[in-house]
Design a protein around this motif. Structure first.
Motif, PDB file in Angstrom:
ATOM      1  N   ARG A  39       0.831  -1.215   0.000  1.00  0.00           N
ATOM      2  CA  ARG A  39       0.000   0.000   0.000  1.00  0.00           C
ATOM      3  C   ARG A  39       0.858   1.255   0.000  1.00  0.00           C
ATOM      4  O   ARG A  39       0.588   2.214  -0.724  1.00  0.00           O
ATOM      5  CB  ARG A  39      -0.915   0.024   1.223  1.00  0.00           C
ATOM      6  N   LYS A  40       1.874   1.254   0.846  1.00  0.00           N
ATOM      7  CA  LYS A  40       2.714   2.450   0.975  1.00  0.00           C
ATOM      8  C   LYS A  40       3.552   2.680  -0.285  1.00  0.00           C
ATOM      9  O   LYS A  40       3.727   3.822  -0.731  1.00  0.00           O
ATOM     10  CB  LYS A  40       3.619   2.307   2.197  1.00  0.00           C
ATOM     11  N   ASP A  43       1.103   3.805  -2.951  1.00  0.00           N
ATOM     12  CA  ASP A  43       0.204   4.877  -2.524  1.00  0.00           C
ATOM     13  C   ASP A  43      -1.248   4.518  -2.840  1.00  0.00           C
ATOM     14  O   ASP A  43      -2.001   5.288  -3.447  1.00  0.00           O
ATOM     15  CB  ASP A  43       0.589   6.196  -3.202  1.00  0.00           C
ATOM     16  N   CYS A  44      -1.611   3.291  -2.427  1.00  0.00           N
ATOM     17  CA  CYS A  44      -2.957   2.771  -2.673  1.00  0.00           C
ATOM     18  C   CYS A  44      -3.655   2.488  -1.343  1.00  0.00           C
ATOM     19  O   CYS A  44      -3.012   2.093  -0.371  1.00  0.00           O
ATOM     20  CB  CYS A  44      -2.886   1.454  -3.458  1.00  0.00           C
ATOM     21  N   PRO A  45      -4.975   2.608  -1.279  1.00  0.00           N
ATOM     22  CA  PRO A  45      -5.685   2.285  -0.048  1.00  0.00           C
ATOM     23  C   PRO A  45      -5.882   0.787   0.164  1.00  0.00           C
ATOM     24  O   PRO A  45      -6.146   0.343   1.272  1.00  0.00           O
ATOM     25  CB  PRO A  45      -7.042   2.978  -0.234  1.00  0.00           C
ATOM     26  N   ASP A 134      -6.854   0.847  -6.302  1.00  0.00           N
ATOM     27  CA  ASP A 134      -7.404   2.135  -5.887  1.00  0.00           C
ATOM     28  C   ASP A 134      -8.680   2.393  -6.670  1.00  0.00           C
ATOM     29  O   ASP A 134      -8.894   1.815  -7.756  1.00  0.00           O
ATOM     30  CB  ASP A 134      -6.400   3.266  -6.119  1.00  0.00           C
ATOM     31  N   HIS A 138      -4.255   6.195 -11.382  1.00  0.00           N
ATOM     32  CA  HIS A 138      -2.909   6.591 -10.964  1.00  0.00           C
ATOM     33  C   HIS A 138      -2.029   6.740 -12.187  1.00  0.00           C
ATOM     34  O   HIS A 138      -2.308   6.176 -13.245  1.00  0.00           O
ATOM     35  CB  HIS A 138      -2.270   5.500 -10.090  1.00  0.00           C
ATOM     36  N   PRO A 141       3.369   3.224 -11.881  1.00  0.00           N
ATOM     37  CA  PRO A 141       4.463   3.234 -10.902  1.00  0.00           C
ATOM     38  C   PRO A 141       5.820   3.278 -11.594  1.00  0.00           C
ATOM     39  O   PRO A 141       5.966   2.867 -12.751  1.00  0.00           O
ATOM     40  CB  PRO A 141       4.270   1.914 -10.147  1.00  0.00           C
ATOM     41  N   GLN A 145       9.655   1.417  -7.938  1.00  0.00           N
ATOM     42  CA  GLN A 145       8.524   0.924  -7.156  1.00  0.00           C
ATOM     43  C   GLN A 145       8.182  -0.519  -7.539  1.00  0.00           C
ATOM     44  O   GLN A 145       7.929  -1.366  -6.672  1.00  0.00           O
ATOM     45  CB  GLN A 145       7.291   1.814  -7.397  1.00  0.00           C
TER      46      GLN A 145
END
Length: 402
Positions: A39-40, A43-45, A134, A138, A141, A145
């Motif tokens: 997630r980090k 940058d996804c929930p 998400d 986006h 990546p 990443q």
């Protein structure tokens, strides 16, 4: 239409999935930690570790949302396991493969961004993915990443297989090899049968002059065989029973015309030809032309050997926008043949060699079905009183992708 493709080696893949002791629905903190890291990084929930089985997908770990076991038709990871490379879709609603997907289309949760890496066991089989999701699009990546995500995926497999302290014993899947060799061996014989039959007939009528149609069939069959051998060498893996697609944008018309140029004797020794019923030819498609050609040639040869006297090939766009290719003959199926059995999971052994049928069916059926399902399509046999039709149905997105 099904919303997902099926690996060529699906039976072998599932055997590997069920053989991993740690691959059960009991969760562990290490897997939640890996999902949190995912997630980090992205940058996804939402992040999860999926396990793709025969008809369903479940989760070893999920963070950011509640998810239970779900049908594969609701899965994105069924696409991720089709290759050893990551799958990144910045906006699912703008990808032809997913714009009508139940998790993307109106009325669903509205998934938009997906980035996942396939999880590969020590056997070489892919069982699921580590991915981030998400509900908003986006940017793709960065390479950095994705390289971290790949490493996290390897950590998932290591934790599941017990490395360390006790590695999973690596053994050869002989059934996978046997399935692969049997199916591919049949397709190597298909163009050889065409070539041999053409040469036999040419030899038998040598004193009557040259038959250009037979010479043309022999030449085309030789070219087909040479291409098939190269395809197998390049895009297959006998150790895992896997066959990959070499997808490209191509015109379907040339492939269909090539099938109709086959002129061969049936079991009664009489020459049979195939007519093309021109219907709604689709625009260029994003497919593996060699594999679709293989599937159609197998069905055509079956119709010539086992079917009636009149054989036709047709194409059309169905009411749902999918592409249909059909080979129909005026023969009938063996009354003892159960159509339902033709769609059961393929098993090497007595079953494949006992498919004695008439009306356009034979040994090519299992391979044709696998090649079509590898494209995310469906294969169907329709038996009527005076005809048999073998239908290949490819998803509409293969037109939009092209």
């Amino acid at each position: 239409m099904r919303t997902y493709p099926i690996p060529f080696n699906e039976e072998a893949r599932l055997r590997s999935v069920f053989a991993v002791p740690g691959l059960n629905e009991a969760n562990g903190g290490v897997f939640d930690a890996i999902c949190e890291a995912t997630r980090k990084i992205l940058d996804c929930p939402i992040a999860h570790i999926s396990v793709v089985e025969g008809d369903t997908q479940w989760y070893k770990s999920v963070v950011g949302i509640e998810l239970g076991r779900m049908p594969k038709s609701n899965s994105f990871c069924t696409h991720t396991i089709m290759s050893g490379k990551p799958m990144v879709v910045p906006d699912l609603s703008k990808d032809p493969r997913f714009e009508t997907h139940p998790m993307v289309a109106e009325g669903g949760p509205g998934a938009r961004f997906y980035a996942g890496v396939p999880l590969v066991l020590s056997s070489g089989q892919r069982f699921g993915s580590l991915c981030g999701l998400d509900l908003v699009p986006h940017e793709a990546p960065s390479d950095h990443q994705m390289s971290i995500l790949i490493d996290l995926g390897k950590a998932v497999v290591a934790a599941l297989e017990g490395i360390p302290p006790k590695p999973v014993e690596q053994t050869e899947d002989e059934d996978a090899k046997s399935t692969f060799i049997t199916l591919i061996g049949h397709e190597l014989r298909t163009p050889l049968t065409i070539l041999f039959g053409s040469l036999q007939l040419q030899e038998a009528v040598a004193d009557q002059g040259t038959n250009k149609a037979l010479i043309s069939s022999a030449r085309k069959s030789t070219e087909h065989l040479m291409g098939l051998v190269e395809t197998i060498i390049t895009y297959s893996n006998a150790s895992t029973g896997e066959l990959s697609l070499n997808e490209q944008v191509c015109e379907l018309e040339g492939i269909l015309q090539g099938v109709c140029e086959l002129v061969l004797p049936g079991v009664d020794g009489e020459l049979k030809s195939i007519t093309f019923n021109e219907g709604s030819l689709p625009p260029p498609l994003f497919i593996d032309p060699d594999q679709i050609k293989l599937a159609l040639h197998a069905l055509a040869l079956n119709a010539i050997n086992h079917g009636g006297q009149k054989i036709s090939l047709a194409s059309r766009i169905d009411a749902s926008g999918n592409i249909e290719l059909s080979i129909t003959d005026d023969g009938t199926l063996d009354e003892n043949l159960e159509l339902a059995a033709l769609y059961e999971p393929f098993v090497v052994g007595g079953n494949i060699n006992e498919r004695g049928t008439r009306g356009g069916l034979g040994l090519g059926l299992p391979l044709t079905r696998k090649l079509v399902e590898l494209h995310g399509g469906e294969f169907e046999v329709q038996a009527a009183e005076n005809s048999t039709a073998a239908i290949i149905r490819l998803p509409a997105w293969r037109m939009r992708t092209a």
